[in-house]
Write a protein that holds these residues in place. Sequence first.
Motif, PDB file in Angstrom:
ATOM      1  N   LEU A  56       4.163 -65.310  38.238  1.00  0.00           N
ATOM      2  CA  LEU A  56       4.895 -64.477  39.199  1.00  0.00           C
ATOM      3  C   LEU A  56       3.914 -63.577  39.948  1.00  0.00           C
ATOM      4  CD1 LEU A  56       7.951 -63.527  36.967  1.00  0.00           C
ATOM      5  CD2 LEU A  56       7.952 -65.091  38.912  1.00  0.00           C
ATOM      6  N   PRO A  57       4.083 -63.420  41.256  1.00  0.00           N
ATOM      7  CA  PRO A  57       3.108 -62.689  42.070  1.00  0.00           C
ATOM      8  C   PRO A  57       3.223 -61.167  41.928  1.00  0.00           C
ATOM      9  CG  PRO A  57       4.909 -63.450  43.438  1.00  0.00           C
ATOM     10  CD  PRO A  57       5.167 -64.003  42.071  1.00  0.00           C
ATOM     11  N   VAL A  58       2.074 -60.505  41.887  1.00  0.00           N
ATOM     12  CA  VAL A  58       1.980 -59.044  41.819  1.00  0.00           C
ATOM     13  C   VAL A  58       0.858 -58.595  42.758  1.00  0.00           C
ATOM     14  CG1 VAL A  58       2.819 -58.867  39.436  1.00  0.00           C
ATOM     15  CG2 VAL A  58       0.373 -59.171  39.861  1.00  0.00           C
ATOM     16  N   PRO A  59       0.830 -57.323  43.151  1.00  0.00           N
ATOM     17  CA  PRO A  59      -0.289 -56.840  43.968  1.00  0.00           C
ATOM     18  C   PRO A  59      -1.617 -56.997  43.220  1.00  0.00           C
ATOM     19  CG  PRO A  59       1.530 -55.278  44.021  1.00  0.00           C
ATOM     20  CD  PRO A  59       1.865 -56.281  42.963  1.00  0.00           C
ATOM     21  N   LEU A 268       6.357 -59.542  46.062  1.00  0.00           N
ATOM     22  CA  LEU A 268       5.462 -59.151  44.967  1.00  0.00           C
ATOM     23  C   LEU A 268       6.243 -58.262  44.007  1.00  0.00           C
ATOM     24  CD1 LEU A 268       2.332 -58.079  47.075  1.00  0.00           C
ATOM     25  CD2 LEU A 268       2.638 -60.266  45.892  1.00  0.00           C
ATOM     26  N   ILE A 269       6.077 -58.480  42.707  1.00  0.00           N
ATOM     27  CA  ILE A 269       6.718 -57.619  41.712  1.00  0.00           C
ATOM     28  C   ILE A 269       5.900 -56.345  41.572  1.00  0.00           C
ATOM     29  CG2 ILE A 269       7.314 -57.362  39.273  1.00  0.00           C
ATOM     30  CD1 ILE A 269       7.857 -60.357  39.185  1.00  0.00           C
ATOM     31  N   LEU A 270       6.554 -55.212  41.776  1.00  0.00           N
ATOM     32  CA  LEU A 270       5.885 -53.918  41.624  1.00  0.00           C
ATOM     33  C   LEU A 270       5.934 -53.448  40.183  1.00  0.00           C
ATOM     34  CD1 LEU A 270       6.776 -51.454  44.516  1.00  0.00           C
ATOM     35  CD2 LEU A 270       4.577 -52.525  44.001  1.00  0.00           C
ATOM     36  N   GLU A 271       7.126 -53.426  39.604  1.00  0.00           N
ATOM     37  CA  GLU A 271       7.284 -52.955  38.232  1.00  0.00           C
ATOM     38  C   GLU A 271       8.662 -53.315  37.705  1.00  0.00           C
ATOM     39  OE1 GLU A 271       8.107 -48.514  37.825  1.00  0.00           O
ATOM     40  OE2 GLU A 271       7.106 -48.571  39.780  1.00  0.00           O
ATOM     41  N   LEU A 272       8.814 -53.160  36.392  1.00  0.00           N
ATOM     42  CA  LEU A 272      10.103 -53.340  35.726  1.00  0.00           C
ATOM     43  C   LEU A 272      10.498 -52.011  35.106  1.00  0.00           C
ATOM     44  CD1 LEU A 272       9.505 -56.743  33.843  1.00  0.00           C
ATOM     45  CD2 LEU A 272      10.142 -56.359  36.228  1.00  0.00           C
ATOM     46  N   ASN A 273      11.798 -51.810  34.949  1.00  0.00           N
ATOM     47  CA  ASN A 273      12.295 -50.540  34.423  1.00  0.00           C
ATOM     48  C   ASN A 273      13.363 -50.811  33.375  1.00  0.00           C
ATOM     49  OD1 ASN A 273      13.639 -47.982  34.131  1.00  0.00           O
ATOM     50  ND2 ASN A 273      12.735 -47.359  36.075  1.00  0.00           N
ATOM     51  N   ALA A 274      13.168 -50.277  32.178  1.00  0.00           N
ATOM     52  CA  ALA A 274      14.125 -50.484  31.089  1.00  0.00           C
ATOM     53  C   ALA A 274      15.318 -49.545  31.176  1.00  0.00           C
ATOM     54  CB  ALA A 274      13.426 -50.289  29.742  1.00  0.00           C
ATOM     55  N   ARG A 275      15.267 -48.566  32.049  1.00  0.00           N
ATOM     56  CA  ARG A 275      16.342 -47.586  32.189  1.00  0.00           C
ATOM     57  C   ARG A 275      16.628 -47.368  33.674  1.00  0.00           C
ATOM     58  NH1 ARG A 275      11.889 -46.204  30.098  1.00  0.00           N
ATOM     59  NH2 ARG A 275      11.499 -45.915  27.870  1.00  0.00           N
ATOM     60  N   PRO A 276      16.966 -48.417  34.410  1.00  0.00           N
ATOM     61  CA  PRO A 276      17.147 -48.269  35.861  1.00  0.00           C
ATOM     62  C   PRO A 276      18.266 -47.292  36.198  1.00  0.00           C
ATOM     63  CG  PRO A 276      18.011 -50.380  35.121  1.00  0.00           C
ATOM     64  CD  PRO A 276      17.279 -49.783  33.958  1.00  0.00           C
TER      65      PRO A 276
END
Length: 323
Positions: A56-59, A268-276
């Motif tokens: 998966l693409p990221v910066p 591009l995926i920036l980040e994931l959040n477990a508590r959006p």
Amino acid sequence: MGLWNPFEIARRLNRLGLVGIGRRNAEFVLMYNPRKFYPRVDDKLITKKLALAAGLPVPELYAVVREEHEIGELHEKLKDRESFVVKPAHGSGGDGILVISGRRGEKYRRANGSLMAREEFEHHLSNGLSGLFSLGGQPDHLLVEYCVQFDPIFERVSFKGVPDIRIIVFLGYPVMAMIRLPTRLSDGKANLHQGAIGVGIDLPSGITKRGVWGSEIIRDHPDTEHSIVGLSIPRWDELLHMAARCYELSGLGYIGVDFVLDKHKGPLILELNARPGLAIQMANANGLLPRLRKVQALEAAGRLSKDPAERVAFARANFATTG
């Protein structure tokens, strides 16, 4: 008491299907997000490595700063980079993110146009290492990475910053989405708490519906005065499939996946959040609960799909924005 009766307010919110923080935490975050997997999303460096391993693409990552002495060495490492972004690995809410868009002599030019002396730059990074911007205030490390050049479609609805797209994913199924647009008030950052606009996206079509700016419902960007309604998000199908795949990547059942659309590199995926956060419901004028319950019904029936494409198809068929 009438209108302000807390029980009546709770009943009204429940009828709309809005999820509050208490319910989000008790029924979804605690129930579906195993604690052992939190480092996968709380540390942006780990997230980046997992995404790359999954294709998966990221910066692009330029450097990682872990020690004070590495701050001074960074000037030399970045001497050929006109633009870049510095992020605390454990930061939250956009705190501590430094966007450099150019240079003038020995100084760095920030995204808002102001100039930053080398000493000020070093001081900012030193604060980041000390944990000033991190979750819990613990000592941190910093990522220096590619500065996204946003897709031209957003030029008229963003103020001096890069919009990002958030998709809430539950058990691998995209359930709700919005785009966050920077404003003058947010200082060019796509952060709702700092004054960015949240704009709901219809999940099947990828078309924006309406926006929320603070507590105000809006249809035009307050700085550019262009409409934020009816925008068709480029490569929407690709974004949904990438979001769905982040379920396996993270090991977490309830997550927010944040993307940017780069005009050269695409999503591009920036980040994931477990508590959006839950403001996404206001942006969409729809509650999350009915959508989450539909996925839980699949779970109860033993019909959860392991195929991201099937999960996306289900989401597009069931989670249109109403109203």
